[in-house]
Design a protein around this motif. Sequence first.
Motif, PDB file in Angstrom:
ATOM      1  N   ALA A  77       0.776  -1.269   0.026  1.00  0.00           N
ATOM      2  CA  ALA A  77       0.021   0.006   0.158  1.00  0.00           C
ATOM      3  C   ALA A  77       0.718   1.233  -0.055  1.00  0.00           C
ATOM      4  O   ALA A  77       0.666   2.418  -0.606  1.00  0.00           O
ATOM      5  CB  ALA A  77      -0.896   0.100   1.269  1.00  0.00           C
ATOM      6  N   LEU A  78       1.954   1.329   0.723  1.00  0.00           N
ATOM      7  CA  LEU A  78       2.798   2.306   0.884  1.00  0.00           C
ATOM      8  C   LEU A  78       3.493   2.718  -0.696  1.00  0.00           C
ATOM      9  O   LEU A  78       3.757   3.723  -0.963  1.00  0.00           O
ATOM     10  CB  LEU A  78       3.553   2.523   2.071  1.00  0.00           C
ATOM     11  CG  LEU A  78       4.552   3.472   2.366  1.00  0.00           C
ATOM     12  CD1 LEU A  78       3.668   4.706   2.553  1.00  0.00           C
ATOM     13  CD2 LEU A  78       5.488   3.211   3.546  1.00  0.00           C
ATOM     14  N   ALA A  79       3.819   1.580  -1.056  1.00  0.00           N
ATOM     15  CA  ALA A  79       4.832   1.819  -2.379  1.00  0.00           C
ATOM     16  C   ALA A  79       3.840   2.233  -3.462  1.00  0.00           C
ATOM     17  O   ALA A  79       4.265   3.190  -4.074  1.00  0.00           O
ATOM     18  CB  ALA A  79       5.296   0.400  -2.663  1.00  0.00           C
ATOM     19  N   ILE A  80       2.536   1.818  -3.341  1.00  0.00           N
ATOM     20  CA  ILE A  80       1.503   2.274  -4.649  1.00  0.00           C
ATOM     21  C   ILE A  80       1.117   3.665  -4.256  1.00  0.00           C
ATOM     22  O   ILE A  80       1.187   4.304  -5.157  1.00  0.00           O
ATOM     23  CB  ILE A  80       0.279   1.369  -4.541  1.00  0.00           C
ATOM     24  CG1 ILE A  80       0.808  -0.056  -5.015  1.00  0.00           C
ATOM     25  CG2 ILE A  80      -0.851   1.996  -5.461  1.00  0.00           C
ATOM     26  CD1 ILE A  80      -0.417  -1.222  -5.115  1.00  0.00           C
ATOM     27  N   THR A  81       1.188   4.031  -3.043  1.00  0.00           N
ATOM     28  CA  THR A  81       0.495   5.317  -2.766  1.00  0.00           C
ATOM     29  C   THR A  81       1.857   6.286  -2.925  1.00  0.00           C
ATOM     30  O   THR A  81       1.544   7.569  -3.502  1.00  0.00           O
ATOM     31  CB  THR A  81       0.374   5.380  -1.118  1.00  0.00           C
ATOM     32  OG1 THR A  81      -0.570   4.484  -0.843  1.00  0.00           O
ATOM     33  CG2 THR A  81      -0.209   6.969  -0.891  1.00  0.00           C
TER      34      THR A  81
END
Length: 177
Positions: A77-81
């Motif tokens: 989720a953090l990488a995509i965000t």
Amino acid sequence: MGLKRFFQRILPHKEHFTQHKHLAWLGNILHDPDIFHITRRSMSGGVAVGLSLAFIPIPGQTILAALAAIYFRVNLALAITLVWITNPLTLPAIFYLAYKTGALLLNEPLMPVSFEFSYSWLNDKISTLWDVVLVGCLALSTTAGVLGYLITDYAWRLAVVRKMQARKQRKSSDRIT
């Protein structure tokens, strides 16, 4: 509030990804707990992946960030965000920064900024500018990924140390009273 609770509050939950109808083809890959854990390693890695890919001028950055997060087993989720730092609003400023960085690294003179934006102007300048912008994007990508990892790792460690110190101080004050 600790970093873990902060990230738990702002990031999408595992179910957002595992129950998404367009992601069903990934099967059991999305059931790997490592890509959803909120730990120092997974969060630092997620920041590094997201920021590194954010500055690479290619389409499909979100998909690449997801695949890289799964491969490196960091927070998905953090990488995509973080890939969405580059968006239609920020892209001109980022490309200009990349151009200036690339020109500095390649020792190229800066072209004067022109607000004439026509097809002929773009056609004349694209071959000259593209190499410089690409070098700048790669430099920004590498720098952002490394700094993002180091800063996140340090902030996490600092938060843990402060939490331990506060706990130690509470225990010592409880003994006194």
